[in-house]
Scaffold this active site. Structure first.
Site, mmCIF file in Angstrom:
data_model
loop_
_atom_site.group_PDB
_atom_site.id
_atom_site.type_symbol
_atom_site.label_atom_id
_atom_site.label_comp_id
_atom_site.label_asym_id
_atom_site.label_seq_id
_atom_site.Cartn_x
_atom_site.Cartn_y
_atom_site.Cartn_z
ATOM 1 C CG PHE A 37 14.457 19.170 -50.787
ATOM 2 C CD1 PHE A 37 14.581 20.403 -51.418
ATOM 3 C CD2 PHE A 37 14.807 19.073 -49.449
ATOM 4 C CE1 PHE A 37 15.042 21.520 -50.723
ATOM 5 C CE2 PHE A 37 15.274 20.188 -48.750
ATOM 6 C CZ PHE A 37 15.382 21.417 -49.388
ATOM 7 C CG ASP A 78 18.437 12.832 -48.530
ATOM 8 O OD1 ASP A 78 18.167 12.746 -47.309
ATOM 9 O OD2 ASP A 78 18.454 13.907 -49.153
ATOM 10 C CE LYS A 110 13.382 17.929 -43.073
ATOM 11 N NZ LYS A 110 14.005 17.727 -44.372
HETATM 12 C C1 LIG Z 1 14.991 18.451 -45.197
HETATM 13 C C2 LIG Z 1 15.749 17.618 -46.150
HETATM 14 C C3 LIG Z 1 17.083 17.911 -46.482
HETATM 15 C C4 LIG Z 1 17.775 19.169 -46.016
HETATM 16 O O1 LIG Z 1 17.994 19.165 -44.649
HETATM 17 P P1 LIG Z 1 18.502 20.534 -43.946
HETATM 18 O O2 LIG Z 1 18.706 20.117 -42.510
HETATM 19 O O3 LIG Z 1 17.435 21.544 -44.141
HETATM 20 O O4 LIG Z 1 19.759 20.916 -44.604
HETATM 21 C C5 LIG Z 1 17.751 17.038 -47.316
HETATM 22 N N1 LIG Z 1 17.161 15.936 -47.792
HETATM 23 C C6 LIG Z 1 15.878 15.608 -47.498
HETATM 24 C C7 LIG Z 1 15.280 14.363 -48.041
HETATM 25 C C8 LIG Z 1 15.129 16.452 -46.670
HETATM 26 O O5 LIG Z 1 13.855 16.153 -46.409
#
Ligand SMILES: *Cc1c(COP(=O)(O)O)cnc(C)c1O
Length: 398
Positions: A139, A224, A253
């Site tokens: 994701f 990420d 986050k």
């Molecule tokens: C939550 C998340 C995102 C997206 O972050 P947003 O602030 O909602 O755009 C991207 N990568 C990972 C691994 C995430 O957990």
């Protein structure tokens, strides 16, 4: 009609239905606790989906935000911003990176990472070398770049045409990655632990092998760490526990304790490929968000939070393992630090609702994995309370 019910009716009149919301209206938080509009208390093991790493309204961050709000909220990235500089220094002093680009979310941080990877590759190796390999069940956010990079069909349905140049391979399978690399590949982008995909841990040495593959083929390794970063797995960044260094890392986050902020980190030489005018963000790195970031990192680094995360993570996992002994529908307990998944052979959606009714906030991903990402300041007593509630819920299912 209760106050919560009134808000829910109004919500349903004006808010897009994108979230399929639970009937909960939180209005106040402190530490690991939330209260709803009718004064009911909840123990929060979701923490705004791994955002409130220091708990709700951490005092030092609240003070920093209040002071910054009264001093300077926003100027422009045409100018030098002291809080932004301090946060970048803190991030660089405590990671592999030497340069930071600030934005406002995880998806935007990943956008910046992909733009940098393609620009670098084009300038260094010529055109048509722009493909990025990512993992199935990954994701990476909800923008077009984010859903194109994400290895799950459900986020893409109805939104074609997507951004070209992404291929998805099974997470943890080094041979699959190796055979997917071609002369068009420029980068591999992975989460150190897949969050939304079900708290999936990599096999031992997988990231070392990925790093080796990247070095061998001149590919960039993009991690990420939007969810795994900022202390979530017990070290400031999850890559530290894999004994590899990425070329690019993205954060969001937990970085602002709830204030919108994202960051893309890279080494000096690589970062030069994003020169003046190539990329930008109006709000990215604004004084308010970066003041929150500085205070957040200082608490993470100096107030024993990482140590607590490791200890409480181990304790929580051990207690969940005891529940696994007791209930045979629990098939696996896994995690690192306070990013924990409990996999079952039955659906978990109803359990989330029952837990909520009893004052416990948890989450279920991919249908059958309960995900626990509580504040990193959680105590043994709070974990015990959560385990008691979960035991009660599980006993009714069994
Ligand atoms: C939550 C998340 C995102 C997206 O972050 P947003 O602030 O909602 O755009 C991207 N990568 C990972 C691994 C995430 O957990």
């Amino acid at each position: 009609m209760s106050k919560s019910q009134q808000w829910i009716e109004r919500n349903d009149q004006v808010i897009t239905a994108t979230y399929g919301r639970y009937p909960l209206v939180p209005v106040r938080g402190a530490g690991c606790r939330l209260w709803d509009a009718d004064g009911k208390e909840y123990l929060d093991l979701l923490a705004g989906v791994a955002v409130n790493n220091l708990g709700h309204c951490p005092p030092k961050v609240v003070t920093a935000i209040q002071e910054q709000a009264a001093t300077l909220l926003h100027c422009s990235n045409f100018y030098n911003i002291p809080q932004q500089i301090r946060l970048a220094e803190l991030l660089c002093d405590n990671s592999f990176a030497q340069r930071v680009f600030f934005c406002n979310s995880g998806a935007e941080a990943n956008e910046a990472a992909i733009k940098l990877a393609r620009k670098y590759s084009g300038e260094k190796f010529g055109p048509n070398r722009s493909e990025v390999l990512t993992a199935l069940a990954s994701f990476h956010g909800r923008t077009y770049c984010g859903i194109s990079a994400t290895g799950q069909e459900k986020v893409k349905e109805g939104f074609a045409p997507l951004l070209p140049g992404f291929k998805h391979l099974p997470f943890g399978d080094i041979e699959a990655l190796r055979s997917a690399v071609s002369d068009q590949t420029c980068a591999i982008m992975l989460e150190p632990i897949q969050g939304e995909g079900g708290v999936n841990l990599p096999p031992v040495d997988y990231f070392k092998q990925v790093r080796h593959l990247c070095d061998e083929q001149d590919l960039l390794l993009i991690l990420d760490e939007v969810q795994t970063g900022c202390g979530r797995t017990g070290t400031l960044f999850a890559y530290e526990q894999e004994d590899v260094t990425p070329d690019i890392m993205t954060l969001a986050k937990g970085l602002g304790s709830g204030v919108s902020i994202g960051a893309m980190l890279a080494g000096n030489e690589l970062a030069t490929h994003l020169g003046p005018g190539t990329h930008g963000s109006t709000f990215g790195g604004n004084p308010l968000a970066t003041a929150a970031g500085v205070a957040t990192l200082e608490v993470l680094l100096n107030d024993g939070v990482l140590d607590n995360c490791r200890k409480m993570g181990a304790y929580f996992c051990a207690e969940l393992n005891k529940l696994q002994q007791k209930y045979n529908f629990i098939t696996n307990v896994r995690g690192r630090g306070l990013m924990i998944g409990l996999e079952m052979n039955i659906e978990g959606g109803e359990m989330v609702k029952t837990a909520m009714a009893r004052g416990l906030l948890i989450n279920c991903t991919v249908g059958k994995v309960l995900r626990f990402v509580p504040p990193l300041i959680i105590t043994r007593k709070e974990i015990d309370q959560a385990i008691d509630l979960l035991d009660g819920i599980f006993s009714e299912v069994a």
